[in-house]
Design an enzyme around this catalytic site. Structure first.
Site, short mmCIF file in Angstrom:
data_model
loop_
_atom_site.label_atom_id
_atom_site.label_comp_id
_atom_site.label_asym_id
_atom_site.label_seq_id
_atom_site.Cartn_x
_atom_site.Cartn_y
_atom_site.Cartn_z
N ASP A 182 -5.48 -51.85 3.47
CA ASP A 182 -4.20 -52.47 3.10
C ASP A 182 -3.09 -51.43 3.00
O ASP A 182 -3.11 -50.44 3.71
CB ASP A 182 -4.40 -53.23 1.77
N HIS A 223 0.28 -54.93 -2.58
CA HIS A 223 -0.72 -55.86 -2.04
C HIS A 223 -2.14 -55.32 -2.22
O HIS A 223 -3.02 -56.01 -2.75
CB HIS A 223 -0.35 -56.04 -0.56
N SER A 398 -4.51 -63.95 1.37
CA SER A 398 -4.66 -62.58 0.91
C SER A 398 -5.45 -62.48 -0.37
O SER A 398 -6.22 -61.55 -0.57
CB SER A 398 -3.29 -62.03 0.52
#
Ligand SMILES: *[C@@H]1O[C@H](CO)[C@@H](O)[C@H](O)[C@H]1NC(C)=O
Ligand SMILES: *[C@@H]1O[C@H](CO)[C@@H](O)[C@H](O)[C@H]1NC(C)=O
Ligand SMILES: *[C@@H]1O[C@H](CO)[C@@H](O)[C@H](O)[C@H]1NC(C)=O
Ligand SMILES: *[C@@H]1O[C@H](CO)[C@@H](O)[C@H](O)[C@H]1NC(C)=O
Ligand SMILES: *[C@@H]1O[C@H](CO)[C@@H](O)[C@H](O)[C@H]1NC(C)=O
Ligand SMILES: [Ca+2]
Ligand SMILES: [Ca+2]
EC number: 3.4.21.94
Length: 644
Positions: A182, A223, A398
């Site tokens: 990520d 994230h 996600s």
């Protein structure tokens, strides 16, 4: 005698190793405005050590970023003076490299887009302190409805991952590492630092061992940290919540934070330390704009194939993929990462059982976990956030993929000898329909030919950690896998009709009496070449001999491609799992939509992957209503019928 046995073992190994089914992914758009990066894939004429590779790179004005997938012949070079991205090939540098007598080929890396799934603007949360007895004492546990749904925020009680049932069996993810591929991981976060696996981590965005997120004002790079906390946030430390596998380790692989993605960054990430990393979790992919058709490129495909064949000391790495956030107008079978047989593609549901509005659907989705809450946008996924903070608003598919990675970490602790395929079988057999439903009533729960319930949106249902851990403990590795090319149709005159379908048939014995005989299906691929004046109007259905209908391509109203079509694109379905592949397979092809379109279906290759021998034969059945019992009975009835 010994030789014979060795030879037999060798032959079996050759047959069962996953072949690199490399279909040309010629569907990548934008041929006219290609982007060239400053990275080159170098192939030498012979094996070269790092030292020499460094010297050669330096001689030509490059730096050597290291070997590709552990090879001694292929290296990743980067030119310092070239801009990161330009519109023309750097012919001069290419010639210079090619003039070196040790270099066989040099390939300048194309730059393309890979998008994080489910990034929503930031809401800072305050830590509130309320505790439930016997539960973890972490302040955010009460908001982790995906771990324990008590009906908080309008959720449906017991609609959760059933993790407490796994923890109660003493399983918490010990000695298992999940890599978060990520935008980095805040490994100094107090809820993550003890579970951080530094040795397995790397930063491919800036080529150093420290995948710390780059600061931006809007905390855009939060994230990866949020995903990491879902897997392995620590328990009972009074900080944030707990991870699904709170005694497991997370590695950070920073690879999304540079101007363009390249094949080599993806390949190096997915092939990083495959013996230290058990599970790779990805919550990104090609742009979810409903018109992109894209997938893993050459080196990345090799990395995945190497991972499943050789990773985890030969048991195979587990690649978990977020199915996509393109909503009902996209189809995750057009995303070659999500649709791959070698990834486990995970969709999401919200806390009352509906699909999320951004969920894509496709027949390659295997199972589901959870994203945000239904009515209250603050009922997201509670997890760790940047700079020691916590959040309640992580969302998107996600958020769903790392939950699945956490559940798989529990399964791998329960049984460290599970292969990558065992984990997929366990998903099929232990996921639950629970109360998942399609809010728009398009996709219903259906039963396949061996009695397994599936849904086009949710695959085999929501993961059940307690059930998966229990079955993992008793599990016997499934029999070897074979790849059968069951048949094909090639034509230049099969026109795709509008508002009525053309049906093609392939009758197959599924390679009976050959080395690749398949009697029990795992994955099925329809590898298809077609063109159309409007690709987004094409619909494809695949119907198995046992009558299971998979929609392998849905209408994508935004896909206005009238030129590329699909070139040997591997559409995949998981819906026929466990079925017998023998008989007639039907492919229905049609145009839908308001205007008349024209096109041709040029090729259909039917690939069936699965086992020759009956799986689950030696597993004890404890509950006659379990999916295991149902499938086993279907398999045994079929054998009895054949005998009579
Ligand atoms: C990938 O590259 C290898 C060698 O570099 C080549 O043999 C193979 O055909 C390529 N595969 C695809 C799908 O382009
Ligand atoms: C942890 O896993 C490794 C393989 O990754 C294995 O060699 C080792 O024995 C395991 N350790 C424990 C304590 O189970
Ligand atoms: C289409 O092509 C096949 C052979 O490729 C031929 O047998 C068939 O007659 C053709 N059909 C039409 C309608 O032209
Ligand atoms: C599809 O391919 C055929 C040739 O096989 C060609 O005649 C036709 O123009 C193509 N259609 C589109 C939309 O590209
Ligand atoms: C196809 O059917 C749909 C729904 O019945 C209709 O709206 C559309 O106009 C039709 N398209 C054509 C080209 O006839
Ligand atoms: Ca905690
Ligand atoms: Ca998509």
């Amino acid at each position: 005698m010994f030789m014979m046995i060795m030879l037999t073992i060798l032959i079996i190994m050759i047959i069962t190793v996953e072949q690199s089914l490399q279909f040309n992914h010629n569907n990548h758009n934008h041929h006219q405005n290609e982007v060239f990066t400053n990275s080159f894939q170098i192939r030498f004429r012979r094996n070269i050590d790092q030292q020499l590779a460094h010297q050669i790179a330096k001689k030509h004005g490059f730096i050597n970023l290291g070997p590709i997938l552990g090879s001694q012949r292929e290296y990743h070079f980067q030119h310092r003076a070239l801009p990161h991205a330009r519109n023309k090939r750097s012919i001069g540098h290419y010639r210079k490299l090619r003039s070196d007598h040790l270099i066989e080929s040099a390939q300048q890396q194309l730059g393309f887009r890979r998008i994080k799934r489910g990034y929503k603007s930031l809401v800072l949360d305050e830590i509130e302190n309320l505790q439930l007895q016997n539960d973890p004492n972490d302040p955010f546990f009460q908001y982790q409805w995906y771990l324990k749904n008590t009906g908080q925020n309008g959720g449906k009680p017991r609609l959760d991952l059933n993790v407490e049932a796994a923890w109660a069996q003493g399983i918490t993810g010990k000695n298992v590492t999940t890599a978060i591929m990520d935008d980095g991981v805040d490994y100094m976060h107090p809820d993550l630092k003890d579970n951080y696996n530094a040795k397995a981590s790397y930063d491919f965005s800036s080529n150093d061992p420290y995948p710390y997120p780059r600061y931006t004002d809007d905390w855009f790079n939060s994230h990866g940290t949020r995903c990491a906390g879902e897997v392995a946030a620590k328990r009972d430390n009074g900080i944030c919540g707990v991870g699904v596998a709170y005694d497991s380790k997370v590695a950070g692989i920073r690879m999304l934070d540079q101007p363009y993605m390249t094949d080599l960054i993806e390949a190096n990430s997915m092939g990083h330390e495959p013996d230290l990393i058990d599970i790779y979790s990805a919550s990104w992919g090609p742009t979810d704009d409903g018109k992109t058709v894209d997938g893993p490129r050459n080196a990345t495909m090799r990395a995945i194939v190497r991972g499943v064949n050789e990773g985890r000391r030969g048991l195979g790495n587990i690649y978990v993929w977020a199915s996509g956030d393109g909503g009902e107008d996209d189809d995750c079978n057009c995303d070659g990462y999500a649709a791959s047989m070698w990834t486990i593609s995970i969709n999401s549901a919200i806390n009352d059982g509906q699909n999320a509005h951004y969920d894509e659907s496709c027949s390659s989705t295997l199972a589901s976990t959870f994203s945000n809450g239904a009515k209250d946008p603050h009922t997201g996924v509670a997890t760790t956030d940047l700079y020691g903070r916590c959040t309640k608003t992580h969302s998107g598919t996600s958020a769903a993929a790392p939950e699945a990675a956490g559940v798989f970490a529990l399964a791998l602790e329960a049984n460290p000898s599970l292969t990558w395929r065992d984990v997929q079988h366990l998903c099929v057999l232990t996921s639950k329909r629970n109360s998942l439903y399609d809010s728009k009533k398009r996709f219903f729960w259906n039963m396949n030919g061996v009695g397994l319930e599936f849904n086009h949106l949710f695959g085999y249902g929501v993961l059940d950690a307690g059930a998966m851990v229990a079955l993992s403990k008793q599990w016997k590795t499934v029999p070897p896998r074979y790849h059968c090319e069951a048949g094909s149709i090639v034509s230049d005159n099969l026109s795709i009709p509008t508002n009525r379908s053309l049906t093609l048939n392939i009758e197959t014995n599924a390679c009976a009496n050959t080395e690749t005989e398949v009697n029990y299906i795992e994955h099925v691929q329809a590898v298809i070449t077609l063109n159309s004046t409007r690709r987004g109007d094409v619909l494809l259905y695949l119907i198995s001999p046992m009558g299971t209908k998979s929609m392998i391509l849905s209408r994508r109203p935004n896909d206005d491609d009238g030129h590329d079509g699909f070139v040997k694109w591997p559409f995949m379905t998981t819906h026929t799992w466990g079925e017998n592949p023998r008989g007639v397979w039907r492919l229905e092809v049609a145009h839908s939509g308001p205007e008349q379109q024209h096109g041709f279906i040029k090729e259909w290759i039917l690939m069936i992957h699965g086992t020759k021998e009956q799986p689950y034969k030696d597993l004890p059945v404890e509950d006659d209503n379990s999916k295991l019992a149902i499938v086993k009975k279907a398999h045994e009835d079929a054998i009895d019928n054949k005998k009579n």
